[in-house]
Design a protein around this motif. Structure first.
Motif, PDB file in Angstrom:
ATOM      1  N   GLY A  22       0.815  -1.211   0.000  1.00 38.80           N
ATOM      2  CA  GLY A  22       0.000   0.000   0.000  1.00 38.80           C
ATOM      3  C   GLY A  22       0.849   1.263   0.000  1.00 38.80           C
ATOM      4  N   VAL A  23       1.919   1.256   0.789  1.00 32.22           N
ATOM      5  CA  VAL A  23       2.832   2.408   0.794  1.00 32.22           C
ATOM      6  C   VAL A  23       3.495   2.574  -0.572  1.00 32.22           C
ATOM      7  N   TRP A  24       3.857   1.469  -1.200  1.00 36.87           N
ATOM      8  CA  TRP A  24       4.471   1.523  -2.537  1.00 36.87           C
ATOM      9  C   TRP A  24       3.521   2.165  -3.541  1.00 36.87           C
ATOM     10  N   CYS A  25       2.246   1.777  -3.502  1.00 34.63           N
ATOM     11  CA  CYS A  25       1.263   2.368  -4.424  1.00 34.63           C
ATOM     12  C   CYS A  25       1.084   3.859  -4.157  1.00 34.63           C
ATOM     13  N   LEU A  26       1.037   4.249  -2.890  1.00 32.18           N
ATOM     14  CA  LEU A  26       0.888   5.663  -2.562  1.00 32.18           C
ATOM     15  C   LEU A  26       2.104   6.476  -3.003  1.00 32.18           C
ATOM     16  N   PHE A  27       3.287   5.899  -2.859  1.00 29.60           N
ATOM     17  CA  PHE A  27       4.506   6.615  -3.230  1.00 29.60           C
ATOM     18  C   PHE A  27       4.531   6.921  -4.728  1.00 29.60           C
ATOM     19  N   TRP A  28       4.292   5.931  -5.568  1.00 25.43           N
ATOM     20  CA  TRP A  28       4.364   6.138  -7.009  1.00 25.43           C
ATOM     21  C   TRP A  28       3.207   6.990  -7.523  1.00 25.43           C
ATOM     22  N   ASN A  29       2.057   6.875  -6.890  1.00 27.09           N
ATOM     23  CA  ASN A  29       0.933   7.723  -7.272  1.00 27.09           C
ATOM     24  C   ASN A  29       1.237   9.189  -6.951  1.00 27.09           C
ATOM     25  N   ASN A  30       1.800   9.423  -5.768  1.00 30.63           N
ATOM     26  CA  ASN A  30       2.165  10.774  -5.386  1.00 30.63           C
ATOM     27  C   ASN A  30       3.278  11.325  -6.286  1.00 30.63           C
ATOM     28  N   ARG A  31       4.202  10.478  -6.680  1.00 34.25           N
ATOM     29  CA  ARG A  31       5.292  10.921  -7.555  1.00 34.25           C
ATOM     30  C   ARG A  31       4.762  11.400  -8.903  1.00 34.25           C
ATOM     31  N   PHE A  32       3.772  10.697  -9.425  1.00 35.44           N
ATOM     32  CA  PHE A  32       3.188  11.111 -10.702  1.00 35.44           C
ATOM     33  C   PHE A  32       2.567  12.501 -10.594  1.00 35.44           C
ATOM     34  N   TYR A  33       1.734  12.726  -9.587  1.00 34.57           N
ATOM     35  CA  TYR A  33       1.071  14.018  -9.448  1.00 34.57           C
ATOM     36  C   TYR A  33       2.074  15.134  -9.161  1.00 34.57           C
ATOM     37  N   THR A  34       3.097  14.852  -8.371  1.00 34.56           N
ATOM     38  CA  THR A  34       4.097  15.880  -8.047  1.00 34.56           C
ATOM     39  C   THR A  34       4.839  16.343  -9.295  1.00 34.56           C
ATOM     40  N   ARG A  35       5.292  15.410 -10.104  1.00 30.85           N
ATOM     41  CA  ARG A  35       6.026  15.773 -11.323  1.00 30.85           C
ATOM     42  C   ARG A  35       5.107  16.478 -12.318  1.00 30.85           C
ATOM     43  N   ALA A  36       3.858  16.026 -12.427  1.00 27.29           N
ATOM     44  CA  ALA A  36       2.924  16.656 -13.366  1.00 27.29           C
ATOM     45  C   ALA A  36       2.616  18.088 -12.944  1.00 27.29           C
ATOM     46  N   LEU A  89      -2.938   2.336  -9.397  1.00 24.98           N
ATOM     47  CA  LEU A  89      -2.177   2.562  -8.170  1.00 24.98           C
ATOM     48  C   LEU A  89      -3.079   3.065  -7.047  1.00 24.98           C
ATOM     49  N   LEU A  90      -4.015   3.950  -7.396  1.00 23.40           N
ATOM     50  CA  LEU A  90      -4.921   4.470  -6.373  1.00 23.40           C
ATOM     51  C   LEU A  90      -5.834   3.378  -5.838  1.00 23.40           C
ATOM     52  N   ARG A  91      -6.352   2.566  -6.730  1.00 21.21           N
ATOM     53  CA  ARG A  91      -7.179   1.436  -6.277  1.00 21.21           C
ATOM     54  C   ARG A  91      -6.340   0.428  -5.500  1.00 21.21           C
ATOM     55  N   GLY A  92      -5.058   0.282  -5.889  1.00 23.39           N
ATOM     56  CA  GLY A  92      -4.195  -0.653  -5.171  1.00 23.39           C
ATOM     57  C   GLY A  92      -4.006  -0.273  -3.722  1.00 23.39           C
ATOM     58  N   SER A  93      -3.831   1.030  -3.456  1.00 18.66           N
ATOM     59  CA  SER A  93      -3.702   1.460  -2.056  1.00 18.66           C
ATOM     60  C   SER A  93      -4.984   1.194  -1.274  1.00 18.66           C
ATOM     61  N   GLN A  94      -6.133   1.402  -1.896  1.00 20.67           N
ATOM     62  CA  GLN A  94      -7.403   1.097  -1.239  1.00 20.67           C
ATOM     63  C   GLN A  94      -7.529  -0.403  -0.956  1.00 20.67           C
ATOM     64  N   ASN A  95      -7.157  -1.202  -1.940  1.00 20.24           N
ATOM     65  CA  ASN A  95      -7.265  -2.653  -1.755  1.00 20.24           C
ATOM     66  C   ASN A  95      -6.329  -3.148  -0.649  1.00 20.24           C
ATOM     67  N   MET A  96      -5.160  -2.532  -0.505  1.00 15.95           N
ATOM     68  CA  MET A  96      -4.232  -2.942   0.542  1.00 15.95           C
ATOM     69  C   MET A  96      -4.777  -2.608   1.927  1.00 15.95           C
ATOM     70  N   ILE A  97      -5.474  -1.492   2.039  1.00 24.09           N
ATOM     71  CA  ILE A  97      -6.103  -1.154   3.323  1.00 24.09           C
ATOM     72  C   ILE A  97      -7.162  -2.191   3.679  1.00 24.09           C
ATOM     73  N   LEU A  98      -7.999  -2.535   2.696  1.00 24.69           N
ATOM     74  CA  LEU A  98      -9.038  -3.549   2.934  1.00 24.69           C
ATOM     75  C   LEU A  98      -8.415  -4.906   3.245  1.00 24.69           C
ATOM     76  N   THR A  99      -7.291  -5.220   2.585  1.00 28.74           N
ATOM     77  CA  THR A  99      -6.621  -6.500   2.833  1.00 28.74           C
ATOM     78  C   THR A  99      -6.104  -6.577   4.264  1.00 28.74           C
ATOM     79  N   VAL A 100      -5.507  -5.495   4.749  1.00 26.17           N
ATOM     80  CA  VAL A 100      -5.000  -5.463   6.135  1.00 26.17           C
ATOM     81  C   VAL A 100      -6.145  -5.645   7.122  1.00 26.17           C
ATOM     82  N   LEU A 101      -7.251  -4.954   6.863  1.00 28.19           N
ATOM     83  CA  LEU A 101      -8.404  -5.090   7.770  1.00 28.19           C
ATOM     84  C   LEU A 101      -8.967  -6.505   7.745  1.00 28.19           C
TER      85      LEU A 101
END
Length: 261
Positions: A22-36, A89-101
């Motif tokens: 989940g952290v990996w998905c958030l990192f790369w998603n944030n990197r895309f928006y930051t550079r754009a 990537l955004l859906r992946g972070s959501q899915n990882m949260i649900l997986t942990v729960l």
């Protein structure tokens, strides 16, 4: 099976792996928006591959944008980071949260069923809450919705104002060049026709000039008159030189002079 997973800490390791993913998905998603977003201030020399791709797509558009917002949403959906699409990537972070729960609930149920100690229960419960809460917290802090709004507003302003004006100027210049080409061709054709007409006139004027110069000299004109008169006297039958020639020679001389005249 559940008892074996609890004893071997399978659920615990699975929750940690899901949290890392989940952290990996958030990192790369944030990197895309930051550079754009950074490229909004340097659209003439962008560094992001996605920004260059959007600019190329805009250049290929023959007509102005009627809905720049919808166009940019579709382009953001096609954006990629770390080889994966941004929505994935955004859906992946959501899915990882649900997986942990889900793993937390499953591990707690197994601990309660096989009556493990309270320490084991608190360990799984604390790990699950920490990982799921941490992912939710990071996602809220990164504020992907706000970054997407900034990206949409920046690109919409660029496409509807600066890019539209540049596109219209380029189209107008192309139209003007197209209109000037027939005029230039016609001007060149007229110039060629004028030169062709001027050349014979020039040649004729030069011949007339030579004739005028020839007859402008009185001495030359007098000499020509004397030669002409001498030829006429020689050709005449009553000429004093006529008796000095034989009939055949006189006949030949008359023919030569007549041909010459």
């Amino acid at each position: 099976m559940l008892e074996f997973c609890v004893k071997q800490n399978v659920f615990l390791y699975a929750m940690i792996a899901a949290g890392i993913a989940g952290v990996w998905c958030l990192f790369w998603n944030n990197r895309f928006y930051t550079r754009a977003i950074r490229d909004l201030g340097r659209l003439k020399e962008p560094k992001s591959k996605w920004t260059r791709s959007v600019l190329e797509t805009c250049q290929k558009k023959a007509h102005p944008f009627s809905n720049a917002g919808a166009f940019m949403r579709s382009q953001i959906a096609q954006g990629r980071s770390a080889g994966m699409a941004v929505p994935t990537l955004l859906r992946g972070s959501q899915n990882m949260i649900l997986t942990v729960l889900a793993l937390s609930i499953l591990s707690l149920w197994a601990i309660y069923r096989y009556r493990y100690g309270e320490a084991e229960l608190m360990r799984y419960l604390g790990t699950g809450i920490a990982l799921a809460g941490g992912l939710v917290f990071f996602r809220l802090c990164l504020d992907f919705g706000g970054k997407e709004e900034i990206l949409l507003n920046g690109w919409t302003d660029y496409l509807e104002n600066e890019f539209a004006a540049t596109k219209q100027s380029a189209v107008l210049e192309t139209v003007q060049q197209t209109e000037r080409q027939p005029v230039q061709a016609e001007t060149m054709a007229q110039a060629g026709t004028g030169a062709a007409k001027a050349k014979p006139q020039t040649a004729g004027s030069e011949s007339a000039k030579e004739r005028n110069e020839l007859f402008a000299d009185p001495e030359k004109e007098a000499r020509i008159s004397k030669v002409r008169e001498g030829i006429r006297q020689t050709a005449a039958a009553e000429s004093r030189f006529a008796g000095m020639l034989t009939p055949e020679e006189e006949k030949l001389m008359r023919e030569i002079i007549s041909e010459y005249m």
